[in-house]
Scaffold this active site. Structure first.
Site, PDB file in Angstrom:
ATOM      1  N   ASP A  15       0.821  -1.220   0.000  1.00 12.22           N
ATOM      2  CA  ASP A  15       0.000   0.000   0.000  1.00 12.22           C
ATOM      3  C   ASP A  15       0.851   1.265   0.000  1.00 12.22           C
ATOM      4  O   ASP A  15       0.626   2.173  -0.801  1.00 12.22           O
ATOM      5  CB  ASP A  15      -0.955   0.027   1.204  1.00 12.22           C
ATOM      6  CG  ASP A  15      -2.093  -0.979   1.061  1.00 12.22           C
ATOM      7  OD1 ASP A  15      -2.312  -1.489  -0.055  1.00 12.22           O
ATOM      8  OD2 ASP A  15      -2.760  -1.252   2.077  1.00 12.22           O
ATOM      9  N   ARG A  95       1.387   4.711  16.815  1.00  8.78           N
ATOM     10  CA  ARG A  95       0.896   5.687  15.825  1.00  8.78           C
ATOM     11  C   ARG A  95       1.184   7.141  16.192  1.00  8.78           C
ATOM     12  O   ARG A  95       1.627   7.913  15.329  1.00  8.78           O
ATOM     13  CB  ARG A  95      -0.608   5.488  15.550  1.00  8.78           C
ATOM     14  CG  ARG A  95      -0.977   4.131  14.946  1.00  8.78           C
ATOM     15  CD  ARG A  95      -0.065   3.712  13.859  1.00  8.78           C
ATOM     16  NE  ARG A  95      -0.515   2.523  13.144  1.00  8.78           N
ATOM     17  CZ  ARG A  95       0.228   1.838  12.302  1.00  8.78           C
ATOM     18  NH1 ARG A  95       1.484   2.204  12.072  1.00  8.78           N
ATOM     19  NH2 ARG A  95      -0.248   0.782  11.679  1.00  8.78           N
ATOM     20  N   ASP A 124      -6.368   3.112  12.534  1.00 11.86           N
ATOM     21  CA  ASP A 124      -5.084   3.792  12.373  1.00 11.86           C
ATOM     22  C   ASP A 124      -5.193   5.117  11.625  1.00 11.86           C
ATOM     23  O   ASP A 124      -4.478   6.068  11.934  1.00 11.86           O
ATOM     24  CB  ASP A 124      -4.079   2.861  11.692  1.00 11.86           C
ATOM     25  CG  ASP A 124      -3.565   1.798  12.652  1.00 11.86           C
ATOM     26  OD1 ASP A 124      -3.442   2.110  13.855  1.00 11.86           O
ATOM     27  OD2 ASP A 124      -3.293   0.668  12.224  1.00 11.86           O
ATOM     28  N   SER A 175      -2.498  -9.316   6.941  1.00 11.39           N
ATOM     29  CA  SER A 175      -2.059  -7.940   7.133  1.00 11.39           C
ATOM     30  C   SER A 175      -1.419  -7.869   8.513  1.00 11.39           C
ATOM     31  O   SER A 175      -2.043  -8.211   9.511  1.00 11.39           O
ATOM     32  CB  SER A 175      -3.261  -6.992   7.056  1.00 11.39           C
ATOM     33  OG  SER A 175      -2.942  -5.775   7.687  1.00 11.39           O
TER      34      SER A 175
HETATM   35  N1  ARG Z   1      -6.648  -3.702  15.562  1.00  8.59           N
HETATM   36  C1  ARG Z   1      -5.421  -3.107  15.982  1.00  8.59           C
HETATM   37  C2  ARG Z   1      -5.616  -1.658  16.332  1.00  8.59           C
HETATM   38  O1  ARG Z   1      -6.548  -1.040  15.898  1.00  8.59           O
HETATM   39  C3  ARG Z   1      -4.316  -3.277  14.978  1.00  8.59           C
HETATM   40  C4  ARG Z   1      -4.509  -2.584  13.668  1.00  8.59           C
HETATM   41  C5  ARG Z   1      -3.454  -2.900  12.610  1.00  8.59           C
HETATM   42  N2  ARG Z   1      -3.458  -4.305  12.313  1.00  8.59           N
HETATM   43  C6  ARG Z   1      -2.908  -4.888  11.252  1.00  8.59           C
HETATM   44  N3  ARG Z   1      -2.944  -6.181  11.221  1.00  8.59           N
HETATM   45  N4  ARG Z   1      -2.380  -4.223  10.275  1.00  8.59           N
HETATM   46  O2  ARG Z   1      -4.829  -1.126  17.067  1.00  8.59           O
END
Ligand code: ARG
Length: 399
Positions: A15, A95, A124, A175
C-alpha cells in the site's frame, strides 16, 4: 514553481509503495518517505532503498525505539493500559510517535502535506489524522488507500504498471503490523472468527506444543511502576522489552485472539502477539496488589480503561491523557519491588512478589503465633457493619 512536498509514512509494504507513484501523479508532488524504526524486525536500509527505487525523492529512517519505550510503552504499562481486557495496544501506541515524526520532518522539509497508507475503515487512519491535527494543524493529510478506490486487483495492476514490486500474497495472506511491543495480525482466513489461527500467523511466540517442558523464571524489578532490572541485572527499557519478548516468546506466552470493537463502528478479529506486554502487565499488576490500597486498585482500574480507550481512539496528544498520567504517576510512588514470574507452556504465572513498601503485613495476615491482629476488635466492628442488614431482617419479619 517548486513542487509540493509530501512526507509519507512508509512501511515498505504494498500500500505505501503504491502510494509513492500515486501521490506523485495525483498531487504532482515530490514524495519524502519516513520510516520509523520501532523494532519491527525489518531491514530498514532495504526499505529505504525500495522507497527510492519506487520514486521517492528522499527516504528517511528514524530510530524511535528508546523513545517509544520510554514515552509511550512505560506510561501505558504504569496505567495498566489494556484494551477490552486483551490487547496491550502495540499498534495503537506507536501511531502517535510516528505521527510526531511525520510532523517534524514535514516542518523541517517545508512540506505542506503528510500521508499514510491507512484505509478508510480502520482505527489507524484516525490515530494518524488526529495526532497530526493535534501537533501541526497546518498540515494536510493525504490517505491514498482511503482515496484511490482501487480494489486489490486494480492496486496490483497499478503497481505492476509503475514498477512497484508486488509481494506474493499467497505466501503471506495476512495484514501485519509489528513493533517491539507486539504484533497485530488480521485478514485472510482470520476474518472468519470461527477459524482457529494457523501456526503460520505467529512469529514472536512458539506454540505450546513446541515450547520447552521446563519452565523459565524471571525476576522483574520495578521502580515507581517502571521496570528497571531483570534477574538482578539493571537494563535499559528497550533491552528489558527485547529480553522478555524472546524468553516469553520461546515459552509460548503472549498469544491473544481478540474480537474487538473498532472506533469506526465495526467489530474485527485480530490476533496479537505480545510476549513482553503480557508478562510485564501481569508482573506490574501483581506488584500493585502488594503496594496499593484497595480503593486505589479499584479506581486505578477504571483509569486504566479510560487510558486504553483514549490510546485506542487516537487521542494520545490530549490534555485528558496528561491528566490521567498525573494521576497514574502519583499512584506509582510506592510501586517499587520485585515480581517473580514463571513462564511455562504458554502461561505466565506470578509466583512471588516483594517490596519494601508492601501494604501486606505478615503480623496482621498470619495464623501462627506471630499474629498481632486484634480479634476482639472484630466483634464491635461486625456489630456496626451488620446493623443495616439486621434492621432489614427485622422489617422482613414484620418486627
Ligand atoms: N486492531 C489493531 C488496532 O486497531 C491493529 C490494527 C493494525 N493491524 C494490522 N494487522 N495491520 O490497534
Amino acid at each position: 514553481m517548486a513542487k509540493q512536498k509530501v512526507v509519507l509514512a512508509y512501511s515498505g509494504g504494498l500500500d505505501t509503495s503504491v502510494a509513492i507513484p500515486w501521490i506523485k501523479e495525483r498531487y504532482d508532488a515530490e514524495v519524502i518517505t519516513l520510516t520509523a524504526e520501532l523494532g519491527q524486525g525489518r531491514d530498514l536500509e532495504e526499505i529505504r532503498q525500495k522507497a527510492l527505487n519506487t520514486g521517492a525523492e528522499k527516504a528517511i529512517v528514524m530510530d524511535g525505539q528508546e523513545e517509544f519505550v520510554e514515552r509511550f510503552v512505560w506510561p501505558a504499562l504504569r496505567a495498566g493500559t489494556i484494551y477490552e481486557a486483551q490487547y496491550p495496544l502495540a499498534t495503537a501506541l506507536a501511531r502517535p510517535l510516528i505521527a510526531e515524526y511525520m510532523a517534524k520532518v514535514a516542518v523541517e522539509e517545508g512540506a505542506e502535506y503528510v500521508a499514510h497508507g491507512c484505509t478508510g475503515k480502520g482505527n489507524d487512519q484516525v490515530r494518524f489524522d488526529v495526532s497530526v491535527a493535534a501537533l501541526a494543524p497546518h498540515l494536510k493529510v493525504i490517505a491514498p488507500a482511503r482515496e484511490w478506490g482501487m480494489s486489490r486487483d486494480q492496486e496490483i495492476e497499478y503497481a505492476e504498471k509503475h514498477g512497484v514490486p508486488v509481494p506474493n500474497t499467497k505466501a503471506n495472506p495476512y495484514s501485519v503490523d509489528e513493533n517491539l511491543w507486539g504484533r497485530s495480525i488480521e485478514a485472510g482466513l482470520l476474518e472468519d472468527p470461527w477459524n482457529e489461527p494457523p501456526e503460520d500467523v505467529y512469529f514472536m511466540t512458539k506454540s505450546v506444543v513446541a515450547a520447552p517442558d521446563a519452565p523459565a523464571y524471571l525476576e522483574i524489578e520495578f521502580v515507581n511502576g517502571t521496570p528497571v532490572a531483570i534477574n538482578g541485572e539493571t537494563l535499559g527499557g528497550l533491552a528489558i522489552v527485547n529480553h522478555i519478548n524472546s524468553i516469553a516468546g520461546e515459552h509460548g506466552v503472549g498469544r491473544i485472539d481478540h474480537l474487538e470493537n473498532r472506533l469506526v463502528g465495526i467489530k474485527s478479529r485480530e490476533i496479537y502477539e505480545a510476549p513482553a506486554g503480557v508478562v510485564l502487565h501481569d508482573a506490574h499488576r501483581a506488584l500493585e496488589t502488594l503496594t496499593l490500597g484497595k480503593e486505589q486498585m479499584r479506581f486505578k482500574e477504571i483509569v486504566g480503561q479510560q487510558y486504553a480507550d483514549l490510546v485506542y481512539n487516537g487521542l494520545w496528544f490530549s490534555k485528558h491523557r496528561e491528566d490521567l498520567d498525573a494521576y497514574v504517576n502519583s499512584t506509582q510512588e510506592f510501586v517499587s519491588g520485585t515480581v517473580r514470574v514463571k513462564l511455562h507452556k504458554g502461561t505466565c504465572s506470578v509466583v512471588g512478589r516483594k517490596s519494601p513498601y508492601a501494604l501486606y503485613d505478615y503480623g496482621l495476615a498470619t495464623y501462627d503465633e506471630a499474629d498481632v491482629y486484634d480479634h476482639q476488635a472484630s466483634v464491635g466492628f461486625i456489630k456496626v457493619f451488620g446493623l443495616p442488614i439486621r434492621t432489614e431482617a427485622r422489617r422482613k419479619a414484620g418486627l
